[in-house]
Design a protein around this motif. Sequence first.
Motif, PDB file in Angstrom:
ATOM      1  N   SER A 205     -62.479   1.842  90.172  1.00 21.87           N
ATOM      2  CA  SER A 205     -63.915   2.159  90.111  1.00 21.87           C
ATOM      3  C   SER A 205     -64.217   3.004  88.874  1.00 21.87           C
ATOM      4  N   THR A 206     -63.225   3.760  88.419  1.00 20.93           N
ATOM      5  CA  THR A 206     -63.399   4.570  87.200  1.00 20.93           C
ATOM      6  C   THR A 206     -63.583   3.645  85.993  1.00 20.93           C
TER       7      THR A 206
ATOM      8  N   PRO B  30     -61.229  10.001  87.514  1.00 18.32           N
ATOM      9  CA  PRO B  30     -61.427  10.132  88.962  1.00 18.32           C
ATOM     10  C   PRO B  30     -61.329  11.616  89.319  1.00 18.32           C
TER      11      PRO B  30
ATOM     12  N   GLY C  33     -64.666  10.164  95.935  1.00 16.52           N
ATOM     13  CA  GLY C  33     -64.904   9.651  97.285  1.00 16.52           C
ATOM     14  C   GLY C  33     -66.162  10.230  97.896  1.00 16.52           C
ATOM     15  N   THR C  34     -66.567  11.410  97.437  1.00 15.23           N
ATOM     16  CA  THR C  34     -67.733  12.045  98.034  1.00 15.23           C
ATOM     17  C   THR C  34     -68.647  12.642  96.967  1.00 15.23           C
TER      18      THR C  34
ATOM     19  N   ALA D 182     -60.944  18.066  93.740  1.00 21.49           N
ATOM     20  CA  ALA D 182     -62.143  18.752  93.232  1.00 21.49           C
ATOM     21  C   ALA D 182     -62.095  19.067  91.736  1.00 21.49           C
TER      22      ALA D 182
HETATM   23  C1  LIG Z   1     -54.821  12.681  95.209  1.00 23.18           C
HETATM   24  C2  LIG Z   1     -56.285  12.359  95.355  1.00 23.18           C
HETATM   25  C3  LIG Z   1     -57.182  13.386  95.463  1.00 23.18           C
HETATM   26  C4  LIG Z   1     -58.559  13.096  95.577  1.00 23.18           C
HETATM   27  N1  LIG Z   1     -59.434  14.127  95.651  1.00 23.18           N
HETATM   28  C5  LIG Z   1     -60.760  13.867  95.699  1.00 23.18           C
HETATM   29  C6  LIG Z   1     -61.701  14.938  95.725  1.00 23.18           C
HETATM   30  O1  LIG Z   1     -61.362  16.109  95.722  1.00 23.18           O
HETATM   31  N2  LIG Z   1     -63.013  14.633  95.753  1.00 23.18           N
HETATM   32  C7  LIG Z   1     -63.472  13.331  95.746  1.00 23.18           C
HETATM   33  O2  LIG Z   1     -64.687  13.112  95.760  1.00 23.18           O
HETATM   34  N3  LIG Z   1     -62.598  12.282  95.757  1.00 23.18           N
HETATM   35  C8  LIG Z   1     -61.269  12.522  95.725  1.00 23.18           C
HETATM   36  N4  LIG Z   1     -60.367  11.494  95.691  1.00 23.18           N
HETATM   37  C9  LIG Z   1     -60.880  10.103  95.658  1.00 23.18           C
HETATM   38  C10 LIG Z   1     -60.899   9.541  94.234  1.00 23.18           C
HETATM   39  O3  LIG Z   1     -61.619  10.372  93.357  1.00 23.18           O
HETATM   40  C11 LIG Z   1     -61.582   8.181  94.226  1.00 23.18           C
HETATM   41  O4  LIG Z   1     -60.899   7.342  95.083  1.00 23.18           O
HETATM   42  C12 LIG Z   1     -61.625   7.618  92.807  1.00 23.18           C
HETATM   43  O5  LIG Z   1     -62.874   7.021  92.619  1.00 23.18           O
HETATM   44  C13 LIG Z   1     -60.542   6.573  92.551  1.00 23.18           C
HETATM   45  O6  LIG Z   1     -60.720   6.037  91.243  1.00 23.18           O
HETATM   46  P1  LIG Z   1     -60.044   4.646  90.831  1.00 23.18           P
HETATM   47  O7  LIG Z   1     -60.640   3.557  91.733  1.00 23.18           O
HETATM   48  O8  LIG Z   1     -60.492   4.427  89.420  1.00 23.18           O
HETATM   49  O9  LIG Z   1     -58.569   4.797  90.947  1.00 23.18           O
HETATM   50  C14 LIG Z   1     -59.006  11.752  95.605  1.00 23.18           C
HETATM   51  C15 LIG Z   1     -58.069  10.721  95.522  1.00 23.18           C
HETATM   52  C16 LIG Z   1     -56.724  11.012  95.396  1.00 23.18           C
HETATM   53  C17 LIG Z   1     -55.711   9.876  95.282  1.00 23.18           C
END
Ligand SMILES: Cc1cc2nc3c(=O)[nH]c(=O)nc-3n(C[C@H](O)[C@H](O)[C@H](O)COP(=O)(O)O)c2cc1C
Length: 204
Positions: free
Chosen positions: A18-19, A86, A120-121, A90
């Motif tokens: 998604s990034t 991503p 995610g949020t 936080a």
């Molecule tokens: C280790 C880890 C920690 C994460 N921490 C957060 C977070 O603190 N806050 C948040 O909104 N999403 C968090 N996420 C979700 C990722 O930010 C989200 O899935 C991201 O869009 C993935 O990007 P990608 O699809 O390009 O790999 C976390 C995911 C992982 C694997």
Amino acid sequence: MKQRTLVVVTAGLSQPSSTRLLADRLSAAAVDAAATLGVRLDVRILELRELAHDVTNHMLTGFPPAALRDALDAVAGADALIAVTPIFNASYSGLFKSFFDVVDKDALADKPVLLAATGGTARHSLALEHAVRPMFAYLRAVSVPTSVFAASEDWGGDEADGQLRGRIERAAGELAREVERREAATVTDPFALTTSFENLLAGR
Ligand SMILES: Cc1cc2nc3c(=O)[nH]c(=O)nc-3n(C[C@H](O)[C@H](O)[C@H](O)COP(=O)(O)O)c2cc1C
């Protein structure tokens, strides 16, 4: 038409990512916004997951492997940057931070940068402001005022997508205006000879 270069750094780990999707939408919007100002943007995408081993090797040895050297040169020579991470725990992801840890400390000075993140949020959208923006301030980049955060819910449904599109277009417009009003980036080679070999041999 003026011609400028845009380098897009995307640090997603998933495939598909998604990034990367957000990075592609931002770069397309930046190309369109720049074109309306008479600037052709040539885009180069840097997928950091492909450089992850090289980044670690560079940190351990102090020498960048060829592919990473090429990427670092592209960043240094770019007229503008889009940087998308991503959000992990936080903040920016470790790979994103590590890549910018091996970028030359002067490479981003006065360079327009659009900051963006996925998460995610939506509750973590301010990570862009409390973590990502300060790092680019330290590197003396010119971060455009609008940063773009896309949470999972932003990808679903017309209304959410419309709001995300609005943020993307505003940020892309800000980046395009910064590029348009600047001279093309120049990179000075620290190893370039400033005198001839004859002068060097003669001690002049
Ligand atoms: C280790 C880890 C920690 C994460 N921490 C957060 C977070 O603190 N806050 C948040 O909104 N999403 C968090 N996420 C979700 C990722 O930010 C989200 O899935 C991201 O869009 C993935 O990007 P990608 O699809 O390009 O790999 C976390 C995911 C992982 C694997």
